[in-house]
Write a protein that holds these residues in place. Sequence first.
Motif, PDB file in Angstrom:
ATOM      1  N   LEU A 319       0.813  -1.213   0.000  1.00 50.81           N
ATOM      2  CA  LEU A 319       0.000   0.000   0.000  1.00 50.81           C
ATOM      3  C   LEU A 319       0.845   1.261   0.000  1.00 50.81           C
ATOM      4  CD1 LEU A 319      -2.699  -1.132   2.601  1.00 50.81           C
ATOM      5  CD2 LEU A 319      -2.924  -1.035   0.112  1.00 50.81           C
ATOM      6  N   LEU A 320       2.125   1.129   0.329  1.00 46.03           N
ATOM      7  CA  LEU A 320       3.051   2.257   0.310  1.00 46.03           C
ATOM      8  C   LEU A 320       4.361   1.805  -0.322  1.00 46.03           C
ATOM      9  CD1 LEU A 320       2.654   3.926   3.846  1.00 46.03           C
ATOM     10  CD2 LEU A 320       2.085   4.967   1.652  1.00 46.03           C
ATOM     11  N   ALA A 321       5.084   2.760  -0.893  1.00 47.18           N
ATOM     12  CA  ALA A 321       6.384   2.457  -1.482  1.00 47.18           C
ATOM     13  C   ALA A 321       7.409   2.154  -0.392  1.00 47.18           C
ATOM     14  CB  ALA A 321       6.858   3.639  -2.327  1.00 47.18           C
ATOM     15  N   GLN A 322       8.429   1.378  -0.732  1.00 46.15           N
ATOM     16  CA  GLN A 322       9.450   0.951   0.220  1.00 46.15           C
ATOM     17  C   GLN A 322      10.167   2.134   0.866  1.00 46.15           C
ATOM     18  OE1 GLN A 322      10.211  -2.341   0.894  1.00 46.15           O
ATOM     19  NE2 GLN A 322      11.728  -1.738   2.442  1.00 46.15           N
ATOM     20  N   GLU A 323      10.316   3.233   0.125  1.00 48.93           N
ATOM     21  CA  GLU A 323      11.070   4.381   0.625  1.00 48.93           C
ATOM     22  C   GLU A 323      10.464   5.011   1.874  1.00 48.93           C
ATOM     23  OE1 GLU A 323       8.915   7.675  -2.293  1.00 48.93           O
ATOM     24  OE2 GLU A 323      11.043   7.217  -2.527  1.00 48.93           O
ATOM     25  N   TRP A 324       9.146   4.779   2.101  1.00 48.51           N
ATOM     26  CA  TRP A 324       8.492   5.418   3.241  1.00 48.51           C
ATOM     27  C   TRP A 324       8.978   4.862   4.583  1.00 48.51           C
ATOM     28  CZ3 TRP A 324       6.287   9.873   3.322  1.00 48.51           C
ATOM     29  CH2 TRP A 324       5.729  10.390   2.147  1.00 48.51           C
ATOM     30  N   GLN A 325       9.526   3.659   4.594  1.00 52.47           N
ATOM     31  CA  GLN A 325      10.071   3.124   5.844  1.00 52.47           C
ATOM     32  C   GLN A 325      11.211   3.993   6.354  1.00 52.47           C
ATOM     33  OE1 GLN A 325      10.755  -1.121   4.806  1.00 52.47           O
ATOM     34  NE2 GLN A 325       9.695  -1.573   6.715  1.00 52.47           N
ATOM     35  N   ALA A 326      12.138   4.306   5.474  1.00 55.69           N
ATOM     36  CA  ALA A 326      13.276   5.142   5.862  1.00 55.69           C
ATOM     37  C   ALA A 326      12.822   6.558   6.212  1.00 55.69           C
ATOM     38  CB  ALA A 326      14.309   5.174   4.739  1.00 55.69           C
TER      39      ALA A 326
END
Length: 519
Positions: A319-326
């Motif tokens: 539901l969200l791109a991987q970059e949002w974790q960082a």
Amino acid sequence: MLELIWIGSAYFMGLVASRLMLPPLVGYLLAGYGLHAAGFSPLAALPHIADVGIELLLFTVGLKIKPRSLIRREVLSVGGGHLLLVAGFSTLTFFWLDQQITGGLILGISLAFSSTVLAIKVLEDNGELSSLHGRDVMSILILQDLIAIALLAFTDGHQPTPWALELLLIPFLRPIAYRLLEASRNAELRLLLGVTMALAGGVFAEHLGISADIGALLTGIMLGGHGKTEDIAHKLWSLKELFLVAFFLQIGLNNLPTQQQALTALALLAWLPLQGGLFFLLFILAGLRARTAFVSSLALTTYSEFALITTNAAVKSGLLAQEWQAIISLTVAGSLAIAAPLNRYSHILFAWLEPLLTRFERKQGQALLDRIPESLGVAEWLVIGMGRTGTSAYVALHGRERRVVGFDADPIVVESHLAENRRVVYGDSEDTELWAGLPLDRVKGVILTLPQFSLRCSAITQLRNRGFQGKIGAIYYYDDEQKEMLRLGANFVIHPLSEAGNQMAKQMLATHGASVSED
């Protein structure tokens, strides 16, 4: 060897963060980034340890949930209103940026959460956990935690089985759980019982196709309400913090943020003052005074650890791109780094801003408890702090037919004393408006039984600065406290335990004299 490097890195970076007056959590995240930069990869067991930490976190949240505290006007209007406004804004923003609407909604709601760990730590350190604003903040945090649990259930990606309704049977197991709790008389057994029940709830929920976090929360709610659950929550707090170190290390070990991600995190941090202002406005509209609204808002003006958890789940579900974790890990760490020192000096900050902030107060519809007493009637004696010592002082004065009024910052304590027909009113000793507006013309003496030394000193200082000429008595626990309070203007100070010994000796001698005379 690797375990030593990870744990040692987390410890030293957490120590550096704490020395800089920042939460250790910031250090744990930085330790993860440092280990990743050094070429270390996470252990296979690290995600499992992190999951246990989250389950223990939600179990302790469940222990503290009291439905009555969640249905108060200021909790629903402020907590609910803030969530709706932030979620709506984030959805419109993601729609405008042509991003995933569902992921944006989840992210927006996640960013509306405030840090439970930081708020509780600050309130506990300041001795304000049971005050009016402390209880409001805690209730709003619990409401946010419940919403976070719903988000986790939505983003988990597992399809629940038809047997998932069996989770509703957990509350009916309360009598068995209470029997086990009563049988566990040792502190170690109560700690083990808490961990066992948290993990059992998680395993049961996973078996039914539900997130383990939901099961841990429901088990905590089931056990809540017992007299010993506070002790379990206190013991689990440190253990849960230890397991959550793995979660924060894992975030940093996954990847290093790029320059663009760092800029996005800074942009999100720039929104923090607006979040705080929104909280302040909603508290004012709910009828709280400017001081209460400001201190409460400052405690809530952070991004939450739950934002890391829900974002992680949203990324896994696509539901969200991987970059949002960082991005979110940097944002949360930065918000805690900013909020920690500000909350430490919240009352000093309000004193500077008081002329401006009090203009926003609503004179009509003000919350009943959050008012300065306009009159003390014919009272001649005040007892500040209605705990055991304060209550004993109140009863002793009342028994000698003295006109006495008690003050306490805990609304629950005030209600309990009113039920006993004692004249006790709400009053926070750190509130400068309380001392400035309190009618002291008839008052002959003030007894201070507040547990925090700083609060006793502050009360003495404000009374003397006000020009109060009556007697001031206070309790002390250490010799340096005794000297300082006498220097500030207290007429006498008493050590509660020493006085208990004196009274015991007097009673013993009196009883011995009576028995001898009878012989």
